[in-house]
Design a protein around this motif. Structure first.
Motif, short mmCIF file in Angstrom:
data_model
loop_
_atom_site.label_atom_id
_atom_site.label_comp_id
_atom_site.label_asym_id
_atom_site.label_seq_id
_atom_site.Cartn_x
_atom_site.Cartn_y
_atom_site.Cartn_z
N UNK A 1 0.69 -1.37 0.19
CA UNK A 1 0.11 0.03 0.08
C UNK A 1 0.73 1.30 -0.17
N UNK A 2 2.07 1.01 0.36
CA UNK A 2 2.67 2.56 0.52
C UNK A 2 3.03 2.75 -0.96
N UNK A 3 2.70 3.99 -1.30
CA UNK A 3 2.78 4.58 -2.62
C UNK A 3 4.21 5.00 -3.19
N UNK B 1 5.09 7.42 -4.84
CA UNK B 1 5.32 8.88 -4.74
C UNK B 1 6.02 9.22 -3.22
N UNK B 2 6.03 8.46 -2.35
CA UNK B 2 6.45 8.80 -1.05
C UNK B 2 7.96 8.93 -1.13
N UNK C 1 6.23 14.05 3.83
CA UNK C 1 6.78 12.67 3.73
C UNK C 1 7.54 12.73 5.10
N UNK D 1 5.42 12.48 8.36
CA UNK D 1 4.57 11.19 8.56
C UNK D 1 5.52 9.64 8.64
N UNK E 1 -0.21 11.54 -4.86
CA UNK E 1 -0.83 11.83 -3.65
C UNK E 1 -0.18 11.21 -2.69
N UNK E 2 1.05 11.69 -1.96
CA UNK E 2 1.97 11.34 -1.07
C UNK E 2 1.19 10.82 0.28
N UNK E 3 0.09 11.65 0.50
CA UNK E 3 -0.46 11.53 1.87
C UNK E 3 -1.08 10.23 1.86
N UNK F 1 -0.65 7.79 -0.20
CA UNK F 1 0.25 6.99 -0.35
C UNK F 1 0.99 6.35 0.89
#
Ligand code: SF4
Ligand code: SF4
Lengths: 445, 380
Positions: free
Chosen positions: A84-86, A88-89, A126, A129, B319-321, B323
């Motif tokens: 699930x981690x994107x 783009x992070x 980023x 979080x 959308x990193x958040x 993500x």
């Protein structure tokens, strides 16, 4: 002297000491029997005052993995993405946190699972979080704090509740850690850590100013990066930290006084923004072959608290000048209670720390001032697809620099810790083109 | 076209006519935690800046890799679509939205503007004091701008209008719990979007009439019930697509959807503190749900309360958040055996690709949707 060499140069002597300190630190974390937490080491000075806990950080680990072990970085990121981690992070994070699922680090040793999370206040989302990535993985104590921000000159009225908030958050961390892990905070040690930071900051400011003011620069940013974690991310005892940074300052000053260059053929000075692509640092040396030397970024000079020009045109660390920054409390501020120590650590400006990021995000034109202070001729700026904090305002910075007459080259990639999108061949072709357009030929191979 | 969709489409014309009618100022806001009541109390019309995709030949100069909601809003400013605004304000929140705000300001420095700090750590006992102080600063800045003092009576009136608005929205929203609801997901989403760009007193009258109208409506047939979560959207294209495939989005947890109006201001003598508590206590989006993970639980409760059969997670590209949050959300959904479909989109919906994925998802969901396919399945 080789082709095009204009100044004398010689290897850095402090490098041997840096290697020794780094090796000691590596040994100390390998035999680590402390409770490991996830946190921002650069701003967790208090952690050294707890004898049986340690705070480690994903960002440098992720950067290092991208540099040392690209296949592992890829595997680790994939382990995160399928959960699930994107994409783009921040690349650092997925490089590091995939190890939670894989059970190991890039060298095959067991993953150092965290047992608590301490705050990561930052203007980069980023960054802010990144405690969540271990807290979501497994229930554990987590503490929070805020990077307080407002525009414009310092406003004591707004600072007051913000500082109360920050103080409350910080006291909660240390008091709870005492309670949960059953070990007392050594307040003397806490003060000692803070004092060390002040002394090191003063040395770092001198080093930054010497780099900026001296042609040829006595130190390139590549040299600076090879030591700049010492005392911060690379934890070393306070006396050794101070002694080391004095050694660096003395050598840089001596080199500046004697025109000993970092790059003997310096003829083009350039800056960048935020961290470099840690997974591919060879572009520094590559450009040096053209006589182009990198002076760093606002990020790389963060140890000095950032730089600012005085009215008389000379340069100083931010904290010396009003109204942009506010000097920290004087060193002899009475510290009678734990709360005093915490307040002292924040200083009177609620927006401290992260001045360099505030400069980049809130005042994108500051990069022009930075380029001027560094006596730069141009800038090489990375546009990153991931990790919002690394790309924020970069396009605008390029525009401002171009408007001010600087030679700017942009290149694209994923993130300083993620090599997925960086087309290395195209990147180096662009560097060749850039140098050619500036009339700079390659001087030696 | 339903009346609310039309209101969303015509939002620029609406704001301009409001301005001409009232002589008031219009203030555009970027971030979902903006305490509109304060601006409204100062006689200002606060309007949410909603993304609208148009061929983008401008924002690239300013942005790289930003999410499309942020990029499209910047593009609209650069194309002059928001020229009628008098000012703009953002709240500490997502960095891409901040980027849109910042770049707009750089290119259009004539806009009155404000950045309001709202702690990301919403739960500390000191968070409310910080926000109260920031609201005070904002109020004073508004007063200086409009030349008008915001009195307690002004604040009470604004809070009342907004509370009433949220109550009406909630009343309509609750009707979606029915097995055969009178309102479809697309209409509800258009309604909530329209609400965010309208004068609330005027909207309240529309909503009251609409509630009466709903009482007369024939309910829609029972069908597969979906929940929509993920990044914000500024249209109802996804809901419309689900409807075209025989399903209905009955509940959402979007910043532009239910989270916008879910909780009310609980009045107290210290009006600014009452506002601070409302915004710190609303259902949190990923940037503010950093400490005590309330968001996954809130999603689950909504899912159960509205008897959904499956979840669509639509994340904006870059959308990193979301993500960072998705791991926790996916984990919860998996642990509870809730079927979900995850995909990425931007401010436009990739038609065919999305339709195909949605269709196959509905095939999976249908098997567990006993209310649709019967309590006693026929054995093959
Ligand atoms: S600023 Fe860049 S490196 Fe730092 S956390 Fe943000 S995205 Fe990652
Ligand atoms: S929350 Fe996501 S979609 Fe919304 S502005 Fe931020 S990055 Fe874009």
């Amino acid at each position: 002297m080789s082709q095009g060499q204009r100044w004398k140069t010689r290897p850095l002597e402090f490098w041997a000491k840096a290697k020794e300190l780094r090796a000691d630190w590596q040994k100390s974390i390998e035999k680590q029997d402390k409770v490991v937490g996830q946190g921002n080491t650069g701003f967790a000075d208090w952690s050294a005052a707890f004898p049986a806990i340690t705070v480690i950080e994903d960002n440098p680990a992720g950067a290092m993995i991208s540099h040392k072990n690209p296949p592992f970085a890829r595997k680790s990121r994939l382990a995160c993405e399928i959960r699930g981690w994107g994409r783009e992070i921040c690349g650092y994070h997925n490089n590091c946190w995939g190890g939670q699922f894989l059970g190991c680090q890039d060298d095959g040793t067991p993953f150092p699972y965290r047992r608590f999370v301490v705050p990561f206040p930052c203007v980069c989302d980023s960054h802010g979080k990144r405690g969540q990535q271990c807290r979501d993985f497994e229930a554990m104590p987590q503490w929070m704090a805020d990077q307080c921000i407002y525009f414009g000159p310092r406003d004591a009225r707004r600072d007051e509740p913000m500082l109360e908030h920050k103080t409350w958050c910080q006291l909660k961390v240390v008091n709870d850690i005492e309670r949960i892990f059953g070990q007392p905070l050594d307040e003397e040690e806490y003060i000692r850590q803070l004092d060390t930071v002040s002394v090191v900051r003063a040395y770092a400011q001198e080093i930054s100013v010497l780099m900026a003011q001296t042609i040829p620069t006595p130190l390139s940013v590549k040299d600076l990066y090879s030591v700049y974690t010492i005392g911060g991310l690379t934890k070393v005892n306070p006396d050794d930290t101070i002694a080391f940074w004095k050694l660096v300052r003395d050598e840089v000053k001596w080199r500046a006084d004697n025109q000993i260059a970092a790059v003997g053929n310096e003829r083009f000075r350039w800056i960048e923004a935020h961290p470099p692509s840690w997974h591919m640092l060879k572009y520094y040396r590559y450009l040096e072959k053209f006589g182009a030397v990198c002076l760093g970024s606002q990020y790389s000079h963060m140890m000095s608290g950032g730089l600012q020009r005085r009215e008389d045109g000379t340069i100083s660390g931010n904290w010396e000048l009003e109204p942009k920054g506010t000097a920290p409390y004087p060193a002899d501020t009475p510290l009678a209670t734990r709360e005093d120590i915490v307040r002292y650590s924040f200083g009177p400006d609620a927006r401290y720390p992260y001045t360099f990021k505030i400069d980049e995000y809130l005042y994108p034109d500051k990069i022009v001032e930075f380029a001027g202070m560094m006596q730069a001729d141009g800038a090489l700026l990375g546009l990153w697809r991931c990790g919002v904090g690394c790309t924020m305002t970069r396009k605008e910075q390029a525009m401002r620099l171009r408007d001010a007459g600087y030679q700017v080259l942009l290149y694209e990639g994923s993130q300083p810790g993620d090599r997925t999108d960086l087309d290395e061949k195209q990147f180096f072709d662009r560097l060749d083109g850039w140098m050619e357009s500036l009339g700079l030929e390659r001087l030696e191979d | 076209m339903d009346q609310f969709k039309q209101l969303v489409e015509n939002r620029h014309a609406y704001a301009q006519s409001w301005k001409a009618r009232t002589g008031g100022k219009v203030l555009g806001w970027y971030e979902p935690y903006f305490p509109e009541e304060l601006a409204y109390a100062a006689g200002i019309l606060p309007v949410r800046l909603l993304a609208r995709h148009e061929p983008d030949d401008r924002s690239e100069k300013w942005m790289y890799a930003a999410c499309y909601p942020a990029r499209d809003i910047l593009n609209q400013f650069l194309k002059g679509r928001y020229d009628y605004l008098d000012g703009m304000v953002t709240v500490e929140g997502c960095q891409w939205m901040y980027h849109a705000f910042e770049s707009t300001l750089r290119s259009r420095p004539e806009f009155w503007n404000h950045y309001l700090f709202l702690p990301d750590y919403t739960d500390a006992p000191t968070s409310k004091t910080v926000l109260r102080s920031e609201l005070q600063v904002f109020q004073e800045k508004l007063e200086a701008w409009t030349g008008r003092t915001v009195t307690d009576a002004d604040l009470d009136w604004a809070i009342e209008v907004y509370n009433k608005n949220r109550l009406l929205l909630r009343q309509i929203y609750e009707l979606r719990r029915a097995q055969e609801p009178v309102i479809l997901g697309s209409e509800m989403m258009h309604l909530i979007l329209a609400d965010q760009v309208m004068d609330k007193a005027e909207m309240n009258e529309i909503l009251e009439r609409f509630l009466e109208e709903l009482e007369q409506r024939t309910p829609h047939r029972d069908c597969i019930r979906l929940m929509l979560i993920g990044s914000e959207t500024s249209d109802a294209a996804l809901e419309e697509m689900a409807e075209s495939l025989g399903a209905n989005v009955v509940v959402d947890e979007l910043d532009t959807g239910s989270s916008y109006f879910w909780n009310n201001v609980l009045p107290q003598k210290d009006r600014l503190m009452a506002l601070a508590l409302r915004y710190l206590g609303r259902p949190h989006n990923p940037i503010k749900d950093n400490n005590w993970r309330r968001r996954p639980q809130h999603i689950f409760e909504l899912y159960e309360d509205f008897s959904a059969d499956g979840v669509i997670i639509a994340k904006q590209i870059y959308c990193h958040l979301h993500g960072t949050d998705n791991y926790a959300v996916w984990k919860l959904l998996r642990e509870r055996n809730i079927p979900y479909l995850f995909f990425e989109r931007d401010t436009t919906l990739p038609e065919e690709e999305t339709r195909l994925r949605l269709e196959s998802f509905l095939t999976v969901v249908r098997q567990g949707a006993t209310h649709v396919c019967g309590w006693h399945k026929t054995l093959a």
